[in-house]
Motif scaffolding. Structure first.
Motif, mmCIF file in Angstrom:
data_model
loop_
_atom_site.group_PDB
_atom_site.id
_atom_site.type_symbol
_atom_site.label_atom_id
_atom_site.label_comp_id
_atom_site.label_asym_id
_atom_site.label_seq_id
_atom_site.Cartn_x
_atom_site.Cartn_y
_atom_site.Cartn_z
ATOM 1 N N LEU A 144 44.731 32.551 37.905
ATOM 2 C CA LEU A 144 45.213 32.576 39.287
ATOM 3 C C LEU A 144 44.728 33.830 40.014
ATOM 4 N N ALA A 145 44.754 34.964 39.325
ATOM 5 C CA ALA A 145 44.278 36.207 39.933
ATOM 6 C C ALA A 145 42.772 36.139 40.184
ATOM 7 N N HIS A 146 42.028 35.536 39.270
ATOM 8 C CA HIS A 146 40.581 35.377 39.441
ATOM 9 C C HIS A 146 40.271 34.566 40.706
ATOM 10 N N ARG A 147 40.952 33.437 40.858
ATOM 11 C CA ARG A 147 40.685 32.587 42.022
ATOM 12 C C ARG A 147 41.072 33.285 43.321
ATOM 13 N N MET A 148 42.180 34.022 43.301
ATOM 14 C CA MET A 148 42.585 34.735 44.507
ATOM 15 C C MET A 148 41.565 35.800 44.879
ATOM 16 N N LEU A 149 41.086 36.559 43.883
ATOM 17 C CA LEU A 149 40.132 37.624 44.159
ATOM 18 C C LEU A 149 38.809 37.049 44.650
ATOM 19 N N THR A 150 38.399 35.916 44.089
ATOM 20 C CA THR A 150 37.190 35.241 44.569
ATOM 21 C C THR A 150 37.332 34.867 46.043
ATOM 22 N N GLU A 151 38.518 34.388 46.415
ATOM 23 C CA GLU A 151 38.760 34.023 47.812
ATOM 24 C C GLU A 151 38.750 35.242 48.725
ATOM 25 N N VAL A 152 39.304 36.343 48.256
ATOM 26 C CA VAL A 152 39.302 37.575 49.056
ATOM 27 C C VAL A 152 37.868 38.010 49.337
ATOM 28 N N LEU A 153 37.016 37.983 48.320
ATOM 29 C CA LEU A 153 35.620 38.391 48.502
ATOM 30 C C LEU A 153 34.880 37.418 49.423
ATOM 31 N N ALA A 154 35.184 36.137 49.296
ATOM 32 C CA ALA A 154 34.510 35.145 50.137
ATOM 33 C C ALA A 154 34.922 35.272 51.597
ATOM 34 N N ARG A 155 36.195 35.556 51.856
ATOM 35 C CA ARG A 155 36.694 35.644 53.228
ATOM 36 C C ARG A 155 36.572 37.041 53.810
ATOM 37 N N GLY A 156 36.362 38.018 52.937
ATOM 38 C CA GLY A 156 36.215 39.389 53.414
ATOM 39 C C GLY A 156 37.502 40.026 53.881
ATOM 40 N N SER A 157 38.628 39.461 53.498
ATOM 41 C CA SER A 157 39.906 40.008 53.964
ATOM 42 C C SER A 157 41.000 39.749 52.941
ATOM 43 N N ALA A 158 41.566 40.825 52.409
ATOM 44 C CA ALA A 158 42.718 40.671 51.528
ATOM 45 C C ALA A 158 43.946 40.277 52.314
ATOM 46 N N ALA A 159 44.054 40.793 53.551
ATOM 47 C CA ALA A 159 45.251 40.522 54.356
ATOM 48 C C ALA A 159 45.414 39.029 54.611
ATOM 49 N N ALA A 160 44.315 38.341 54.913
ATOM 50 C CA ALA A 160 44.404 36.913 55.210
ATOM 51 C C ALA A 160 44.836 36.122 53.976
ATOM 52 N N VAL A 161 44.302 36.473 52.819
ATOM 53 C CA VAL A 161 44.642 35.749 51.599
ATOM 54 C C VAL A 161 46.086 36.030 51.194
ATOM 55 N N ALA A 213 48.479 36.866 53.191
ATOM 56 C CA ALA A 213 49.325 36.178 54.167
ATOM 57 C C ALA A 213 49.466 34.699 53.849
ATOM 58 N N ASP A 214 48.384 34.070 53.411
ATOM 59 C CA ASP A 214 48.451 32.650 53.051
ATOM 60 C C ASP A 214 49.409 32.428 51.877
ATOM 61 N N HIS A 215 49.369 33.310 50.893
ATOM 62 C CA HIS A 215 50.279 33.181 49.754
ATOM 63 C C HIS A 215 51.727 33.354 50.193
ATOM 64 N N LEU A 216 51.981 34.368 50.983
ATOM 65 C CA LEU A 216 53.355 34.626 51.408
ATOM 66 C C LEU A 216 53.866 33.514 52.316
ATOM 67 N N ARG A 217 52.998 33.023 53.191
ATOM 68 C CA ARG A 217 53.404 31.946 54.108
ATOM 69 C C ARG A 217 53.738 30.683 53.330
ATOM 70 N N GLY A 218 53.014 30.447 52.238
ATOM 71 C CA GLY A 218 53.266 29.254 51.434
ATOM 72 C C GLY A 218 54.384 29.439 50.425
ATOM 73 N N GLY A 219 55.046 30.600 50.452
ATOM 74 C CA GLY A 219 56.129 30.847 49.506
ATOM 75 C C GLY A 219 55.658 31.079 48.091
ATOM 76 N N THR A 229 49.919 44.009 49.961
ATOM 77 C CA THR A 229 51.194 43.427 49.536
ATOM 78 C C THR A 229 52.288 44.482 49.477
ATOM 79 N N ALA A 230 51.923 45.691 49.092
ATOM 80 C CA ALA A 230 52.920 46.766 48.959
ATOM 81 C C ALA A 230 53.574 47.130 50.286
#
Length: 420
Positions: free
Chosen positions: A279-296, A298-304, A349-350
């Motif tokens: 799960l951490a691997h896929r999230m980090l891959t998405e962060v690098l692809a989107r260029g933004s940790a904040a957006a990723v 936010a998506d996790h927090l918004r989805g609960g 996240t902190a």
């Protein structure tokens, strides 16, 4: 002295208060032991409380001193499970220790095979290499090759362990020397049975370099292999995690080492234990692809959903394993983008939740930066933890057989019931 206590004393029995004092527990815990069948109580005619046989109470005290069922433990907190005395890993608020030694220091100075051998035997053997027995490796490779093409490395590890067991006619010999030989051969077999993903290392290469060639298509440079070797050392053991407890239960029943490891691998397959690295691997891959940790984030927090790779219930601060592995990864130039992304995830996240990076996030940095599959972190975890499971099996083989047997709390209908 109350009337009940005086009456119990006259009859040579103990009151509830006296029993609690002798066991070193609260009176409520005494009744919990009664409900679990560990003590027998008797009501005094006309009395206000229960009385207990002093010999039975003393036997329970002795039972606890042998580390089999702690009289002072709260049954609600322990789940009614027996205590497990271990000399392998100590965890405190700020760190953890293998036999009193800081694993982060071990990871900087020694390779995985050296630390595993030391953990098992107490002797550090510089340059030791684990080799796979020819018959076990042949059986494991044939079994792995028979799997569907979509099978992942964890499927292959589980099948390889079973195939290696079937090829070993001495697997039921639980003498220490044989178990150690089995452990060395099994770990090498698990790694070498995985199909190559990149250039094969030279003969005599260390286990970390061999594992790298099974997980990454990239050539194995020294800094990257040191990081992987360090990760293996850091992950060998972490006290009684779910998979380790499963391994000890199997060892308590005198299962052979292959079955002990298979039990650990089975428990590790759950999404709440070993699979967190993917799960951490896929999230980090998405962060690098989107260029933004904040957006990723936010998506996790918004989805609960929880943000993967953050927080550990045993450490109020940062996971010391993550700190150490991040330090090793700083020497790997190719890991810089993923390392920066991971730290951005933790910092973002902190701001909302006081969470710190755990070892799953650090493993994700390693796997993402090396082009490894999402299951690579779980694979590294499993290979490393195999050494820990063997260490716990060696401890458990020295204990009374079948001691890992908690009592169930039956909540079904009371007999007799009519036939259905």
């Amino acid at each position: 002295m109350t009337d009940d206590t005086a009456g119990a004393a006259r009859r040579g029995r103990l009151s509830t208060r006296e029993t609690a004092e002798r066991l070193g527990v609260k009176p409520e815990t005494v009744y919990a032991y009664v409900s679990r069948g560990l003590l027998t109580s008797r009501r005094t005619p006309g009395g206000r409380g229960s009385t207990f046989d002093p010999e039975e109470v003393d036997a329970l005290v002795r039972h606890g001193r042998r580390g089999q069922d702690p009289p002072g433990a709260d049954p609600e907190a322990t789940g009614g499970a027996p205590a497990v005395t271990t000399g392998i890993t100590l965890i405190d608020r700020d760190g953890y220790y293998y036999r009193g030694v800081d694993p982060t220091a071990l990871a900087r100075r020694h390779g995985f095979e050296e630390v595993a051998e030391w953990l098992w035997t107490g002797t550090m053997t510089p340059g030791i290499r684990f080799t796979a027995p020819a018959e076990a490796l042949s059986a494991a490779r044939r079994a792995v090759e028979a799997l569907p093409s979509h099978s992942g490395p964890m499927d292959r590890l589980r099948v390889a362990a079973v195939a290696a067991a079937a090829a070993d006619p001495l697997r039921f010999d639980l003498s220490e020397d044989t178990v150690l030989a089995t452990a060395r051969g099994l770990i090498a077999t698990l790694v070498t049975s995985l199909p190559p993903a990149g250039p094969e290392p030279a003969d005599g290469a260390g286990l970390a370099r061999r594992l790298w060639s099974r997980l990454s298509p990239a050539p194995a440079d020294d800094a990257s292999v040191r990081a992987l070797d360090g990760a293996l050392v850091l992950l060998i053991d972490h006290d009684l995690a779910a998979s380790t407890l499963a391994a000890r239960v199997a060892a308590s029943a005198r299962a052979h080492p292959y079955a002990v490891v298979s039990s650990g691998l089975g428990a590790l397959d759950g999404p709440l234990h070993g699979a967190a690295g993917g799960l951490a691997h896929r999230m980090l891959t998405e962060v690098l692809a989107r260029g933004s940790a904040a957006a990723v984030v936010a998506d996790h927090l918004r989805g609960g959903r929880r943000v993967p790779g953050l927080g550990h219930r045993l450490y109020p601060g940062e996971d010391p394993r993550a700190q150490a592995l991040f330090g090793l990864l700083e020497a790997v130039p190719e890991a810089a983008p993923a390392l920066e992304a991971a730290r951005e995830v933790a910092a973002t996240t902190a701001r909302h939740v006081p969470l710190h990076a755990n070892v799953d996030l650090a493993l994700a940095v390693l796997s993402v930066s090396a082009g490894m599959p999402a299951e690579a972190g779980e694979t590294v975890f499993s290979v490393a933890r195999t050494a820990g499971w063997i260490a716990h099996a060696l401890e458990e083989y020295a204990e009374r057989p079948l001691r890992m047997r908690p009592r169930g709390q039956y909540r079904g209908p009371r007999p007799p019931q009519p036939l259905p």
